[in-house]
Design an enzyme around this catalytic site. Structure first.
Site, PDB file in Angstrom:
ATOM      1  CB  SER A  95      -0.965  -0.048   1.191  1.00 42.73           C
ATOM      2  OG  SER A  95      -1.995   0.891   1.072  1.00 42.73           O
ATOM      3  CG  ASP A 218      -6.415  -4.086  -2.796  1.00 48.48           C
ATOM      4  OD1 ASP A 218      -7.140  -3.206  -2.288  1.00 48.48           O
ATOM      5  OD2 ASP A 218      -5.173  -4.047  -2.759  1.00 48.48           O
ATOM      6  CG  HIS A 246      -5.586  -2.624   0.756  1.00 41.09           C
ATOM      7  ND1 HIS A 246      -4.998  -2.335  -0.462  1.00 41.09           N
ATOM      8  CD2 HIS A 246      -5.022  -1.754   1.659  1.00 41.09           C
ATOM      9  CE1 HIS A 246      -4.138  -1.346  -0.312  1.00 41.09           C
ATOM     10  NE2 HIS A 246      -4.126  -0.987   0.958  1.00 41.09           N
TER      11      HIS A 246
END
Length: 276
Positions: A95, A218, A246
């Protein structure tokens, strides 16, 4: 352990084991301890020296109450790599950690040996940008939403459908989300950086070997965004891990760890062949 950069920023890090160094970079609001349950032991068992750090904004690293930029976070990572003398280093991000790694690969490629970009993209969607800015604004205004509601939003945003369909498992996640403190000034600053501008064209200049790992469900950085990123980076490869959202590195750690170790070992072998 703590180090202080030349600009006076204190950074907290942990250095585990011996072997080829791998630095793990977390996502928005996450402490370095998120790696400890699954990735640190797996990588150590595979023979790697594993370094984790708390990004600026996450105590005991400096919170950066006055705000900071992505360039500041990139400089922090570069400073740690140089402080430990581990260049060229393998870096794994997820991320926001991937965003940092992508920008580091552009700014300081000599520090990097190979990069794994999990839950990554080259540009965030409009809804992701609006959501990140809105969450930062709520913190700035001191708006107190019910902790259970915030936990449920985080669960829907970050977990895959198989996890969400299991009430017992979801309850554990909700307890974890409720217990985490995500309202400090550092988290607010990270939130404002978590949604990427369009960097696709810039990333065509990355020369470091990269592997992009997406997670099937995700919503933040969907596999289509991961494929777009991999297509932009010369020579980059892409893989989608099934059945998770995610937080795939926590939802399906066995599959993620296999993918990390496979790529890192392959790059190590390739580097040895080049120097032979």
């Amino acid at each position: 352990m703590l180090m202080t950069t030349e600009t006076g920023i204190r950074l907290s890090y942990h250095d585990h084991g011996e072997g080829p160094p791998v630095l793990l970079l977390t996502g928005t609001g996450a402490p370095s301890s998120v790696w400890d349950l699954h990735q640190v032991p797996a990588l150590r068992a595979a023979g790697f020296r594993v370094i984790t750090m708390d990004n600026r904004g996450i105590p005991p690293s400096d919170e950066g109450a006055d705000g900071f930029t992505i360039d500041d976070l990139v400089a922090d990572v570069a400073a740690l790599i140089e402080h430990l003398g581990v260049a060229p280093c393998r870096v794994v991000g997820t991320s926001m950690g991937s965003y940092i790694a992508q920008e580091l690969a552009l700014a300081r490629p000599e520090l990097l040996d190979a990069v794994v970009l999990m839950a990554a993209c080259g540009r965030s969607s409009l809804v992701q940008r609006v959501l990140a800015e809105g969450e930062a604004k709520l913190i700035e205004l001191g708006t107190e939403l019910p902790s259970g509601y915030l936990a449920a939003v985080r669960a829907m945003h970050n977990l895959g459908p198989a996890t969400l369909a299991d009430d017992d498992l979801t309850a554990d996640w909700l307890d974890l989300f409720e217990a985490s403190d995500g309202r400090g000034p550092g988290v607010r600053a990270q939130l404002r950086l978590s949604a990427l501008p369009d960097r696709i064209e810039a990333y065509r200049g990355i020369k470091v070997p990269c592997h992009v790992v997406s997670f099937e469900h995700d919503l933040v950085a969907p596999p289509s965004a991961g494929r777009e990123l991999a297509a932009a980076i010369p020579g980059a490869t892409h893989r989608t891990i099934p059945g998770c959202g995610h937080f795939g590195y926590l939802e399906n750690p066995e599959a993620v760890n296999r993918e990390l170790i496979r790529f890192l070992r392959a790059e190590s072998a390739a580097r040895l062949e080049e120097t032979a």
